[in-house]
Motif scaffolding. Structure first.
Motif, PDB file in Angstrom:
ATOM      1  N   VAL A  39      10.272  45.263  72.243  1.00  0.00           N
ATOM      2  CA  VAL A  39       9.543  45.980  71.193  1.00  0.00           C
ATOM      3  C   VAL A  39       9.447  45.056  69.987  1.00  0.00           C
ATOM      4  O   VAL A  39      10.440  44.452  69.587  1.00  0.00           O
ATOM      5  CB  VAL A  39      10.262  47.289  70.807  1.00  0.00           C
ATOM      6  CG1 VAL A  39       9.510  48.005  69.689  1.00  0.00           C
ATOM      7  CG2 VAL A  39      10.405  48.202  72.022  1.00  0.00           C
ATOM      8  N   SER A  40       8.280  44.954  69.398  1.00  0.00           N
ATOM      9  CA  SER A  40       8.110  44.060  68.264  1.00  0.00           C
ATOM     10  C   SER A  40       9.044  44.431  67.119  1.00  0.00           C
ATOM     11  O   SER A  40       9.274  45.607  66.827  1.00  0.00           O
ATOM     12  CB  SER A  40       6.661  44.084  67.773  1.00  0.00           C
ATOM     13  OG  SER A  40       5.812  43.449  68.706  1.00  0.00           O
ATOM     14  N   ALA A  41       9.586  43.410  66.468  1.00  0.00           N
ATOM     15  CA  ALA A  41      10.459  43.565  65.314  1.00  0.00           C
ATOM     16  C   ALA A  41      10.085  42.487  64.314  1.00  0.00           C
ATOM     17  O   ALA A  41       9.360  41.544  64.649  1.00  0.00           O
ATOM     18  CB  ALA A  41      11.928  43.434  65.741  1.00  0.00           C
ATOM     19  N   PRO A  42      10.545  42.592  63.065  1.00  0.00           N
ATOM     20  CA  PRO A  42      10.188  41.572  62.079  1.00  0.00           C
ATOM     21  C   PRO A  42      10.520  40.162  62.558  1.00  0.00           C
ATOM     22  O   PRO A  42      11.633  39.887  62.997  1.00  0.00           O
ATOM     23  CB  PRO A  42      11.045  41.957  60.867  1.00  0.00           C
ATOM     24  CG  PRO A  42      11.235  43.424  61.002  1.00  0.00           C
ATOM     25  CD  PRO A  42      11.357  43.672  62.477  1.00  0.00           C
ATOM     26  N   ALA A  43       9.524  39.284  62.520  1.00  0.00           N
ATOM     27  CA  ALA A  43       9.634  37.885  62.925  1.00  0.00           C
ATOM     28  C   ALA A  43       9.851  37.709  64.417  1.00  0.00           C
ATOM     29  O   ALA A  43      10.048  36.595  64.885  1.00  0.00           O
ATOM     30  CB  ALA A  43      10.742  37.165  62.149  1.00  0.00           C
ATOM     31  N   LEU A  79       8.883  32.388  61.143  1.00  0.00           N
ATOM     32  CA  LEU A  79       8.836  32.951  62.496  1.00  0.00           C
ATOM     33  C   LEU A  79       7.835  34.094  62.586  1.00  0.00           C
ATOM     34  O   LEU A  79       7.279  34.354  63.660  1.00  0.00           O
ATOM     35  CB  LEU A  79      10.224  33.435  62.905  1.00  0.00           C
ATOM     36  CG  LEU A  79      11.287  32.346  63.092  1.00  0.00           C
ATOM     37  CD1 LEU A  79      12.629  32.980  63.458  1.00  0.00           C
ATOM     38  CD2 LEU A  79      10.872  31.345  64.159  1.00  0.00           C
ATOM     39  N   SER A  80       7.596  34.777  61.472  1.00  0.00           N
ATOM     40  CA  SER A  80       6.629  35.876  61.491  1.00  0.00           C
ATOM     41  C   SER A  80       5.202  35.373  61.665  1.00  0.00           C
ATOM     42  O   SER A  80       4.295  36.156  61.977  1.00  0.00           O
ATOM     43  CB  SER A  80       6.741  36.706  60.209  1.00  0.00           C
ATOM     44  OG  SER A  80       6.177  36.016  59.104  1.00  0.00           O
ATOM     45  N   LEU A  81       4.985  34.070  61.478  1.00  0.00           N
ATOM     46  CA  LEU A  81       3.655  33.497  61.692  1.00  0.00           C
ATOM     47  C   LEU A  81       3.316  33.365  63.170  1.00  0.00           C
ATOM     48  O   LEU A  81       2.160  33.139  63.525  1.00  0.00           O
ATOM     49  CB  LEU A  81       3.574  32.105  61.046  1.00  0.00           C
ATOM     50  CG  LEU A  81       3.829  32.015  59.540  1.00  0.00           C
ATOM     51  CD1 LEU A  81       3.767  30.563  59.093  1.00  0.00           C
ATOM     52  CD2 LEU A  81       2.829  32.856  58.771  1.00  0.00           C
ATOM     53  N   TYR A  82       4.317  33.487  64.037  1.00  0.00           N
ATOM     54  CA  TYR A  82       4.097  33.228  65.459  1.00  0.00           C
ATOM     55  C   TYR A  82       3.208  34.296  66.096  1.00  0.00           C
ATOM     56  O   TYR A  82       3.421  35.501  65.924  1.00  0.00           O
ATOM     57  CB  TYR A  82       5.426  33.190  66.219  1.00  0.00           C
ATOM     58  CG  TYR A  82       5.220  32.950  67.706  1.00  0.00           C
ATOM     59  CD1 TYR A  82       5.056  31.669  68.208  1.00  0.00           C
ATOM     60  CD2 TYR A  82       5.138  34.016  68.602  1.00  0.00           C
ATOM     61  CE1 TYR A  82       4.837  31.438  69.551  1.00  0.00           C
ATOM     62  CE2 TYR A  82       4.916  33.806  69.951  1.00  0.00           C
ATOM     63  CZ  TYR A  82       4.765  32.516  70.419  1.00  0.00           C
ATOM     64  OH  TYR A  82       4.540  32.309  71.759  1.00  0.00           O
TER      65      TYR A  82
END
Length: 460
Positions: free
Chosen positions: A433-437, A112-115
């Protein structure tokens, strides 16, 4: 965009995942040069810390990722994804440090972090890839990641490129991918086929309203998913202020969620008869817009007094739910970005749901804990039924008083389901707010928990 694991390769960099109190014991077993390098670079094992360890030729021989402590990880999701965003581009393989029961969730977080939502950007990014850890269900994890990406892409796409017509096209594309049937009722045909409230809400838009009906599978329990597809919500004649309109491209988040869940179900070949219903509209302002004070007659025959044209989502869902109920499936699930009251109650990170079945609620809550996809049950509180009953119609689409808005909306929807077990999800669908993945933007909520719970709920 790839949401798959890298093929195993001798060139994959071994990744050691270390809790803070495991760093020193781990270093004791390493060559002196490794220990000196790690200490000199101040690696302590905190979340988000990463370090490449070079060999004699300068090329990395391993990488380290901080995993902090169990207590600290409990305050976040996808702890390993902290590192995935910081490591240099390359291919990595987990060598140590993650318990077997956490591997699947952490591997999913990595995918999911690749998105990135880069549809409108010329500059593309390089990515950090992971070899699938031993012992996980690779196909399932990749399917979930790709389906979550579909949810995010649909929510993130602006309405100019994802109105009711293109939402219908996205459903048709999904149906074509998995051999499903997809029909669409459009414009005035909605009146002829008795979907009056979908038509009323969407008729003021330049893009005609639609009812999308996707069906897949010929055996097994019958599951119907209903998703709110309001592709943009101006509020209608009860026009939203500027701030309230800023995120309204995401008001079709319920539709995105049921399409994403449907993709998971079809790709994993769950033995169900699946139906997906999406009322796709744009709530606009025009001379023929529906008005405050209007009385609409629903597909079910119940009349609805319109006290706020900005409470339109429950109207379009009501006609779709009435259709779903006529078929008497084994379970109906609705998902919608329906009320701000739900956000006030549980915040943006939790997907609240309503249902009358204690067994379903318990299985879903247990599944949510297993897959780290938080949900919370809210009540269909019968004492509030009179709040949705106005003087001159059967139902009120926007009861006053300012209290229990999520519950009264759910009670409204339940009036249109009588023959089948029913659960409703009032999601937010957005990461502020951005968070891991989970980068800032559209995000899935509750779908992984549902996927995990459905086999038990439906006795698959």
């Amino acid at each position: 965009m790839p949401f798959t694991f890298a093929d195993p390769t001798p060139d994959a960099i071994p990744l050691h995942v270390l809790e803070t109190d495991a760093v020193a014991p781990w270093l004791d077993g390493q060559p002196d040069a490794v220990g000196a390098w790690v200490r000199a670079n101040g690696f302590t094992g905190k979340l988000g810390e990463t370090l490449l360890v070079p060999g004699g030729n300068g090329a990395p021989t391993m990488a380290l990722a901080g995993y902090e402590t169990a207590a600290r990880r409990a305050r976040t999701r996808y702890a390993l994804a902290h590192a995935a965003r910081k490591l240099p581009a390359g291919v990595y393989g987990i060598a140590s440090g993650i318990a077997a029961e956490a591997l699947e969730t952490e591997a999913l977080g990595w995918l999911l972090s690749l998105y990135r939502f880069d549809r409108y950007r010329k500059k593309k990014i390089t990515r950090v890839h992971l070899v699938a850890p031993d012992g996980i269900d690779v196909a399932r994890v990749e399917t979930i990641a790709a389906s979550e990406a579909l949810i995010r892409d649909l929510i993130n796409t602006p309405t100019a490129d994802l109105g009711p017509d293109r939402l219908a096209a996205a459903a048709r594309d999904l149906a074509g991918e998995f051999g499903a049937d997809c029909t669409v009722i459009e414009g005035d045909d909605l009146l002829d086929r008795n979907y009056p409230m979908i038509h009323a809400v969407g008729r003021a838009s330049a893009t005609a309203p639609r009812l999308i009906d996707l069906q897949w599978g010929s055996a097994g329990p019958r599951l119907t998913l209903v998703g709110k597809g309001v592709c943009f919500d101006t509020g209608g004649l009860n026009l939203k202020q500027r701030g309230g309109m800023a995120l309204m491209k995401k008001d079709m988040g319920g539709a995105a969620h049921v399409l994403g869940l449907a993709r998971m179900i079809m790709a994993l070949a769950l033995p169900v008869q699946l139906r997906v219903l999406i009322p796709a509209v744009e709530n606009s302002v025009s001379g023929n817009a529906f008005r405050p004070g209007d009385i609409l007659t629903s597909r079910k025959g119940l009349t609805v007094e319109i006290n706020n044209t900005d409470a339109e989502g429950r109207l379009v869902l009501a006609d779709a739910l009435a259709l779903a109920d006529e078929d008497e499936p084994d379970l109906i699930l609705s998902m919608a970005t329906l009320t701000g009251a739900a956000r006030v109650a549980v915040g943006s990170d939790i997907a609240p749901f309503f249902c009358d079945d204690d067994g379903f609620a318990q299985m879903l809550s247990a599944a949510a804990a297993r897959v780290d996809d938080p949900v919370w049950r809210l009540p269909f509180h019968p004492a509030y039924e009179d709040k949705i009953e106005p003087v001159i119609a059967d139902l009120d689409n926007a009861p006053g008083g300012g209290f229990a808005g999520a519950i009264t909306a759910a009670l409204f929807l339940r009036r249109f389901v009588s023959a089948a077990p029913y659960a409703h999800f009032d999601i937010y669908g957005w990461q502020s707010v951005s968070a891991p993945a989970r980068p800032k933007g559209g995000v899935g909520q509750g779908v992984r928990a549902l996927l995990d719970a459905l086999p038990g709920v439906l006795d698959l």
